[in-house]
Every structure is written in structure tokens, then in C-alpha cells.
Design a protein around this motif. Structure first.
Motif, short mmCIF file in Angstrom:
data_model
loop_
_atom_site.label_atom_id
_atom_site.label_comp_id
_atom_site.label_asym_id
_atom_site.label_seq_id
_atom_site.Cartn_x
_atom_site.Cartn_y
_atom_site.Cartn_z
N UNK A 254 -34.25 15.57 -23.15
CA UNK A 254 -34.69 14.05 -22.80
C UNK A 254 -35.54 14.10 -21.77
N UNK A 255 -35.33 14.83 -20.44
CA UNK A 255 -35.94 14.94 -19.21
C UNK A 255 -37.46 15.40 -19.76
N UNK A 256 -37.33 16.51 -20.29
CA UNK A 256 -38.65 17.10 -20.55
C UNK A 256 -39.40 16.23 -21.52
N UNK A 257 -38.81 15.48 -22.27
CA UNK A 257 -39.66 14.55 -23.17
C UNK A 257 -40.16 13.52 -22.47
N UNK A 258 -39.37 13.01 -21.37
CA UNK A 258 -39.79 11.97 -20.50
C UNK A 258 -41.10 12.66 -19.69
N UNK A 259 -40.90 13.70 -19.31
CA UNK A 259 -42.13 14.35 -18.38
C UNK A 259 -43.35 14.41 -19.30
N UNK A 260 -43.07 14.46 -20.41
CA UNK A 260 -44.31 14.40 -21.39
C UNK A 260 -45.00 13.11 -21.62
N UNK A 261 -43.93 12.27 -21.94
CA UNK A 261 -44.37 10.73 -22.36
C UNK A 261 -44.20 9.68 -21.40
N UNK A 262 -43.48 9.78 -20.53
CA UNK A 262 -43.23 8.73 -19.40
C UNK A 262 -41.95 7.73 -19.80
N UNK A 263 -41.53 8.08 -21.03
CA UNK A 263 -40.48 7.17 -21.63
C UNK A 263 -39.20 7.85 -21.55
N UNK A 264 -38.23 6.83 -21.17
CA UNK A 264 -36.67 7.18 -21.28
C UNK A 264 -36.21 6.97 -22.76
N UNK A 265 -35.10 7.52 -23.05
CA UNK A 265 -34.42 7.50 -24.38
C UNK A 265 -33.04 7.41 -24.14
N UNK A 266 -32.28 7.15 -25.51
CA UNK A 266 -30.98 7.05 -25.67
C UNK A 266 -30.71 8.30 -26.66
N UNK A 267 -29.54 8.98 -26.08
CA UNK A 267 -29.14 10.36 -26.95
C UNK A 267 -27.77 9.95 -27.10
N UNK A 268 -27.01 10.71 -28.21
CA UNK A 268 -25.78 10.55 -28.56
C UNK A 268 -25.51 12.00 -28.92
N UNK A 269 -24.27 12.45 -28.47
CA UNK A 269 -23.76 13.73 -29.04
C UNK A 269 -22.13 13.60 -28.93
N UNK A 270 -21.73 13.24 -29.97
CA UNK A 270 -20.39 12.82 -29.98
C UNK A 270 -19.58 14.31 -30.23
N UNK A 271 -18.19 14.22 -30.16
CA UNK A 271 -17.45 15.70 -30.05
C UNK A 271 -17.32 16.09 -31.47
N UNK A 272 -17.45 15.23 -32.51
CA UNK A 272 -17.51 15.54 -33.69
C UNK A 272 -18.86 16.30 -34.07
N UNK A 273 -19.95 16.06 -33.62
CA UNK A 273 -21.40 16.66 -33.93
C UNK A 273 -21.26 17.96 -33.09
N UNK A 274 -20.66 18.12 -32.06
CA UNK A 274 -20.64 19.68 -31.36
C UNK A 274 -19.74 20.43 -31.74
N UNK A 275 -18.72 19.98 -32.65
CA UNK A 275 -17.45 20.65 -33.36
C UNK A 275 -18.09 21.08 -34.67
N UNK A 276 -18.90 20.38 -35.18
CA UNK A 276 -19.39 20.78 -36.55
C UNK A 276 -20.67 21.97 -36.02
N UNK A 277 -21.13 21.71 -34.83
CA UNK A 277 -21.93 22.69 -34.38
C UNK A 277 -21.42 24.20 -34.13
N UNK A 278 -19.95 24.13 -33.52
CA UNK A 278 -19.14 25.04 -33.36
C UNK A 278 -18.82 26.07 -34.58
N UNK A 279 -18.66 25.11 -35.60
CA UNK A 279 -18.29 25.74 -36.86
C UNK A 279 -19.32 26.17 -37.89
N UNK A 280 -20.53 26.06 -37.35
CA UNK A 280 -21.87 25.86 -38.20
C UNK A 280 -21.92 27.28 -39.01
#
Length: 486
Positions: A254-280
Motif C-alpha cells: 500500500x505504501x508503494x501504491x501511495x507513492x505512485x498515486x498519492x492515495x491512501x488505502x484500506x487493507x484487510x488481512x484476517x488471520x483466516x486469510x493468512x491461514x489459508x495462505x499457509x495451507x495453500x
């Protein structure tokens, strides 16, 4: 209470369905497969739809197109950086480990991470090891956000921050007055990172997600038990370490995206998602049945005969990893059996997998007939990857090695709130912008005065806030604790 067991079965859960974390892809072996979707969701950055893994050389014909793409010029004109994230200010409103660990990873890279606590303090403070692991290097301010003045001070800090992070239960941040919509109005360039348990919405969004609950739900505890065995409790860290790692990576995206666009952002990364990533590496086939990428065997020794632990003559353990053709050939040479490479049963990786029991019958007595030292020497000379499995933890030994201390792989603090400590140090090794070892975890309210002054408060205003308990400092907290004990 959650009721999933095998890896990938969780992809059929109603929460996963609600948040769209199951995707379908075509596959040459299984027709259609069901996998976990990308773990991080951004509000203002469109998701890239995943495509099936390419065949070897599938894009060779596009080489000229890739080479013709113009290089994006590097940003210039700024002051030289001594550390990779120098100048990045992060406000950490989290409690417990995962989200705080994300902040700590960025603090190690030079970011100014300010932990914002309530007067009661983070519930993890009584646990010295894990608290310092997640909070070292940060500065600390204590504000009572339930007061108008305390909330106003938090808003001032947020107005001057680059990133705000928290893992409060869904709805609580809005109730406290620090929800995303309100904070984006105060600071349109703000990156607002939310790392909840199961997501901001959905049928399971309000459940608690302490380790190892999500690990059990997504099948990691079943995976750790081995084929045919009950789940094991020994698998740990998924909800915390991996969620923190992905949270930090998402913030930097998101920091890189803001550097390119000048806009902030909302991001969400639940433990559910990271656990699915762990077992992907596990997925569902066209009939929605689990397919294991790699499955631990019943003895919990490994994944197959060429990727497992073996007992040696002197009661040691040797781990080998010789799955591919080149490594298998090296292992065959170490055994003095070069004929194995021309044996039709073992000609290809698939052949070796189909005849795994035969390989196990060959390898088990070979290692049982050699000492650990002899086995390492034989495999090492042939170029077959192996390593001795230690029977004791290496961490305590490493913590007292001079080379580890001198290279910042181990950090030493003589005056932490827990006394003299040593802990594992910086993970990232950057040559031009090295990591930054600032110090141990902060005391509750240790930097309250300095941070309020940076936000524009005068000395009298600061003392007034402290005097009325709206802000708390380390010394005022110690006096209050002493009065309670008395």
C-alpha cells in the motif's frame, strides 16, 4: 468452536464462502481445482485474478514483449536513507501478537512505530517473551480513547501518520472513534491496515481467533499429526507469525501504491486469510475432496522416502531431501547403487512416488547401518542434500554466540523492563539500508510526553492530560500501581 479437520476442507466453510476466499482454476491433472484466493484485500487497489500455474516455457514467445516494456524510473530527489523504512510513521493500536508483530518487522527496518495503548495496557504485557518479540523497538503512548481529549489526541497523531494498524473486533474501532471512514477524512493519505481474526464481516467475524484455533480449523493441526493420526497441538505460530508477516508485506504494498498515486488505502488481512495462505499447497479437486500437496506420514518422519528423517546406527537422526532427478542420482551414488537411476520403478519423480515403499525398504537399512557422521560424509561427498536433526534446541546456544551478537542476529538489552535479556535479532540483511536495532519493548506510557509534544501539545497541556488520567506515562503508571499495592 470450529469443526474443520483436513487441510482445504475449510474452503467449503460459510465464512470462506462469504468473503470469497475460494477460487476455481483449471488444472491439467484434476480438471477443476478449488484453491484459496489471495490473502490481502485492498479497498482501492483492484485484485489481480489468479490464473493457473504456467507450463514450463509457456511464455517464452513473449520474451520480446517483456524486454520492450519501459523501465519505471526510480524515485529521486529525496534525502539519503540510512534504513529501508526510515521516515515511515506507523501507529499500532493492536493488542496481542499478530498485528503487533507486523509493526515490529517494520520497526526493525527503520520505521517509527508508535504503540498506542489504553491505560490498562496490552493484555499480552504479562508474557515477557512474546510481548518483547512483538513490540521491541517501538515507542509507546497511553491514551484514554473513551474521553474526548484522549480521542482528540489520537486523531492528531493519525493526522500526521503514514499507517494505522489494529486488530480490534469488528465494529469496535468505529465505536471508539478511530474507524476507517472517519480517519480517512482526517488523513486522506493514511494507510489503514486491519488484521482481524476472521474478517470485518460474515457469519464468523465476531469469533475469537487465538492460536491454535484457526490452525485447527484450517487443517494445520491435522496435517501436523500425520496420515491416519489424530491432530496434534504442536503446530504453532500460524495465526501470529504468518499473519504479522503478511500484514507487514501488505502495508508495504500500500505504501508503494501511495507513492505512485498519492492515495491512501484500506487493507484487510484476517488471520483466516493468512491461514489459508499457509495451507495453500492443499486444494480441493473437482468433486471438492481434499488433495494434499505434501502429506506427513503416519510415523511423522516425512513426506515420502526421499524427503524424510532416518534413524542412524548411533541413534541419531538424519534428514534427507532428494526428490528430483539430480538429487536422487546423488543419493543413489552415495548408496553405491547407481543402478537405481535406471531402474524403471524409479526413472521419474512420478515413478518414484508410485514405488515409495520400495525406496523406503532400500533406504531404511542403509542409514541404520551407518553412524550419523558416516552417513553425512557419504551423502555430502555425493552431493545429496542432508542435515543432522538436532535433539535439543539450538536457540539457547545461538543466543550466546559472539558472531550472532556482533551481526545483530541476536540482540542484547541490559535495561529492559524484564532485566537483562537476549533475543533473536534482525531477520532482513540489507546492505545499503541495514536494519535498526532500537531497543527492547517499551514500558507502558514510556514515550507519552515526547509523542504528545511532537503532536503539538505544550508542556502545560501535556501535564494537564496526565494529571487527569487522559494520558499516562511510565512514571505515573508506576505510582498508580504502587498506590494500588499499598
Amino acid at each position: 468452536m470450529l469443526f474443520r479437520s483436513e487441510p482445504a476442507e475449510v474452503l467449503l466453510d460459510d465464512q470462506v464462502e462469504f468473503v470469497g476466499q475460494r477460487i476455481e482454476l483449471s488444472d491439467p491433472d484434476f480438471g477443476t481445482i478449488h484453491q484459496a484466493a489471495p490473502a490481502v484485500r485492498f479497498a482501492n487497489i483492484p485484485s489481480v485474478k489468479p490464473v493457473p500455474a504456467p507450463a514450463i516455457g509457456a511464455d517464452n514467445g513473449r520474451l520480446a514483449e517483456f524486454l520492450a516494456r519501459p523501465a519505471r524510473p526510480a524515485a529521486g530527489g529525496g534525502r539519503p536513507l540510512h534504513h529501508a523504512l526510515e521516515g515511515l510513521r506507523i501507529l499500532d493500536f493492536s493488542s496481542f501478537f499478530a498485528c503487533g508483530f507486523a509493526g515490529r518487522l517494520m520497526s526493525d527496518l527503520g520505521a517509527d512505530v508508535i504503540k498506542v495503548e489504553t491505560p490498562e495496557g496490552d493484555q499480552m504485557r504479562p508474557l515477557p517473551d512474546v510481548f518483547d518479540a512483538a513490540q521491541r523497538g517501538k515507542r509507546d503512548i497511553v491514551l484514554n480513547l473513551k474521553t474526548a481529549e484522549g480521542l482528540a489526541a489520537a486523531h492528531k497523531l493519525i493526522a500526521g501518520a503514514d499507517v494505522m494498524m489494529h486488530n480490534l473486533r469488528p465494529g469496535k474501532a468505529d465505536k471508539l472513534g478511530i474507524g476507517y471512514a472517519a480517519m480517512a477524512k482526517i488523513n486522506p493519505r493514511l494507510i489503514y491496515a486491519y488484521l482481524p481474526g476472521y474478517g470485518s464481516k460474515g457469519p464468523k467475524s465476531l469469533l475469537k481467533s487465538f492460536a491454535p484455533l484457526v490452525s485447527g480449523w484450517t487443517g494445520l493441526l491435522c496435517e501436523g499429526g500425520g496420515e491416519g493420526n489424530p491432530p496434534t497441538r504442536s503446530v504453532f505460530g500460524n495465526e501470529d507469525y504468518n499473519n504479522g508477516f503478511l500484514g507487514a508485506a501488505a502495508v508495504l504494498m500500500a505504501v508503494e501504491h501511495r507513492h505512485r498515486t498519492g492515495r491512501g488505502d484500506y487493507l484487510e488481512c484476517p488471520q483466516l486469510h493468512s491461514s489459508l495462505w499457509t495451507t495453500s499447497e492443499h486444494f480441493l479437486d473437482a468433486d471438492r475432496r481434499p488433495v494434499y500437496g505434501m502429506r506427513l506420514d503416519k510415523e511423522q518422519m516425512g513426506f515420502n522416502a526421499l524427503d524424510r528423517l532416518y534413524r542412524t546406527k548411533d541413534e541419531g537422526w538424519l534428514c534427507i531431501s532428494c526428490r528430483d532427478d539430480r538429487r536422487f542420482a546423488a543419493l543413489a551414488a552415495a548408496l553405491g547403487r547407481p543402478d537405481l537411476t535406471t531402474d524403471p520403478r524409479f526413472a521419474t519423480a512420478r515413478d518414484r512416488s508410485a514405488n515409495d515403499a520400495s525406496l523406503l525398504d532400500i533406504l531404511t537399512p542403509f542409514f541404520a547401518g551407518l553412524t550419523t557422521e558416516e552417513a553425512v560424509a557419504r551423502l555430502g561427498a555425493a552431493g545429496a542434500p542432508c542435515e543432522v536433526a538436532r535433539l535439543n534446541s539450538w536457540v539457547q546456544e545461538m543466543l550466546w554466540q559472539d558472531w550472532a551478537l556482533n551481526s545483530n542476529r541476536v540482540l542484547e538489552h541490559h535495561n529492559s523492563m524484564y532485566g537483562h535479556i537476549r533475543e533473536l535479532g534482525l531477520f532482513n540483511r540489507l546492505s545499503a539500508t541495514p536494519g535498526l536495532a532500537r531497543g527492547p519493548a517499551p514500558r507502558l506510557g514510556e514515550h507519552t510526553r515526547a509523542i504528545l509534544a511532537e503532536a503539538g501539545y505544550g508542556a502545560d497541556e501535556i501535564e494537564d492530560l496526565i494529571g487527569r488520567g487522559i494520558a499516562v506515562t511510565a512514571d505515573s503508571n508506576q505510582r498508580a500501581t504502587a498506590r494500588v499495592r499499598a
